[in-house]
Design a protein around this motif. Structure first.
Motif, PDB file in Angstrom:
ATOM      1  N   THR A   1     -35.344 -27.344 -72.023  1.00 18.29           N
ATOM      2  CA  THR A   1     -36.412 -27.402 -73.011  1.00 18.29           C
ATOM      3  C   THR A   1     -37.349 -26.228 -72.767  1.00 18.29           C
ATOM      4  N   ILE A   2     -37.617 -25.484 -73.831  1.00 14.28           N
ATOM      5  CA  ILE A   2     -38.416 -24.272 -73.763  1.00 14.28           C
ATOM      6  C   ILE A   2     -39.603 -24.440 -74.707  1.00 14.28           C
ATOM      7  N   THR A   3     -40.807 -24.368 -74.155  1.00 15.22           N
ATOM      8  CA  THR A   3     -42.022 -24.575 -74.942  1.00 15.22           C
ATOM      9  C   THR A   3     -42.868 -23.304 -74.913  1.00 15.22           C
ATOM     10  N   PRO A   4     -42.772 -22.494 -75.964  1.00 11.32           N
ATOM     11  CA  PRO A   4     -43.560 -21.257 -76.004  1.00 11.32           C
ATOM     12  C   PRO A   4     -45.003 -21.516 -76.429  1.00 11.32           C
TER      13      PRO A   4
ATOM     14  N   GLU B   1     -48.244 -18.426 -80.381  1.00 10.69           N
ATOM     15  CA  GLU B   1     -48.148 -17.041 -80.881  1.00 10.69           C
ATOM     16  C   GLU B   1     -46.823 -16.374 -80.529  1.00 10.69           C
ATOM     17  N   TYR B   2     -46.001 -17.018 -79.682  1.00 14.11           N
ATOM     18  CA  TYR B   2     -44.725 -16.426 -79.269  1.00 14.11           C
ATOM     19  C   TYR B   2     -43.506 -17.224 -79.733  1.00 14.11           C
ATOM     20  N   ILE B   3     -43.711 -18.186 -80.630  1.00 13.74           N
ATOM     21  CA  ILE B   3     -42.588 -19.022 -81.090  1.00 13.74           C
ATOM     22  C   ILE B   3     -41.455 -18.173 -81.659  1.00 13.74           C
ATOM     23  N   GLU B   4     -41.785 -17.240 -82.537  1.00 14.46           N
ATOM     24  CA  GLU B   4     -40.735 -16.425 -83.159  1.00 14.46           C
ATOM     25  C   GLU B   4     -40.083 -15.498 -82.139  1.00 14.46           C
ATOM     26  N   ASP B   5     -40.859 -14.973 -81.206  1.00 12.58           N
ATOM     27  CA  ASP B   5     -40.286 -14.119 -80.155  1.00 12.58           C
ATOM     28  C   ASP B   5     -39.254 -14.896 -79.339  1.00 12.58           C
ATOM     29  N   VAL B   6     -39.601 -16.105 -78.971  1.00  7.38           N
ATOM     30  CA  VAL B   6     -38.671 -16.932 -78.188  1.00  7.38           C
ATOM     31  C   VAL B   6     -37.434 -17.253 -79.012  1.00  7.38           C
ATOM     32  N   GLY B   7     -37.626 -17.658 -80.257  1.00  5.39           N
ATOM     33  CA  GLY B   7     -36.477 -17.963 -81.120  1.00  5.39           C
ATOM     34  C   GLY B   7     -35.543 -16.779 -81.268  1.00  5.39           C
TER      35      GLY B   7
ATOM     36  N   THR C   1     -30.195 -11.818 -69.541  1.00  4.85           N
ATOM     37  CA  THR C   1     -30.819 -13.096 -69.204  1.00  4.85           C
ATOM     38  C   THR C   1     -32.102 -12.855 -68.410  1.00  4.85           C
ATOM     39  N   MET C   2     -32.034 -11.973 -67.439  1.00  4.61           N
ATOM     40  CA  MET C   2     -33.221 -11.672 -66.630  1.00  4.61           C
ATOM     41  C   MET C   2     -34.341 -11.076 -67.482  1.00  4.61           C
ATOM     42  N   ASP C   3     -33.982 -10.280 -68.494  1.00  2.00           N
ATOM     43  CA  ASP C   3     -34.996  -9.710 -69.388  1.00  2.00           C
ATOM     44  C   ASP C   3     -35.752 -10.807 -70.133  1.00  2.00           C
TER      45      ASP C   3
ATOM     46  N   SER D   1     -38.044 -12.697 -67.751  1.00  2.00           N
ATOM     47  CA  SER D   1     -39.282 -11.971 -67.436  1.00  2.00           C
ATOM     48  C   SER D   1     -40.281 -12.085 -68.595  1.00  2.00           C
ATOM     49  N   GLN D   2     -39.790 -12.114 -69.824  1.00  5.48           N
ATOM     50  CA  GLN D   2     -40.683 -12.296 -70.977  1.00  5.48           C
ATOM     51  C   GLN D   2     -41.280 -13.707 -71.002  1.00  5.48           C
ATOM     52  N   TYR D   3     -40.516 -14.683 -70.499  1.00 12.19           N
ATOM     53  CA  TYR D   3     -41.011 -16.063 -70.463  1.00 12.19           C
ATOM     54  C   TYR D   3     -42.342 -16.157 -69.727  1.00 12.19           C
TER      55      TYR D   3
END
Length: 109
Positions: A13-16, A19-25, A77-79, A82-84
């Protein structure tokens, strides 16, 4: 019944932050194709929560613990990981699952 399948089943489960919802998607969508090409990856699917479309879920199946660790070591994956650090409102919740029966396992072969 003991599980003889060595596969690793993961529900994440990933909860952004809002303001970053679209970036995560977008980042999750970009992970799908290269991840599915990895040796040992059976399933890698991203979903949005129907009750809260700002929450994402991943369902993953890898042939072994070694295969999933190899996935985590891939640069793409690591990239994203790191953004997370900037994008997420909470740490990723990872649950490793075991099939309840052979019938459940067979659905993913």
């Amino acid at each position: 019944m003991p599980n003889s399948d060595q596969a690793v089943y993961v529900f994440a489960t990933i909860t952004p932050k809002r303001e970053y919802i679209e970036d995560v998607g977008n980042a999750l969508e970009e992970l799908i194709e290269p991840t599915l090409e990895e040796p040992g990856c059976r399933v890698f699917s991203a979903f949005r929560n129907q009750a809260d479309e700002g929450v994402f879920h991943l369902f993953e199946i890898f042939e072994s613990e070694e295969a999933i660790q190899s996935h985590y070591a891939q640069q793409y994956t690591m990239d994203v990981f790191s953004q997370y650090e900037k994008w997420l409102a909470a740490p990723v919740s990872i649950t490793k699952l075991s099939p309840n029966s052979g019938q459940s396992t067979e659905q993913f072969r």
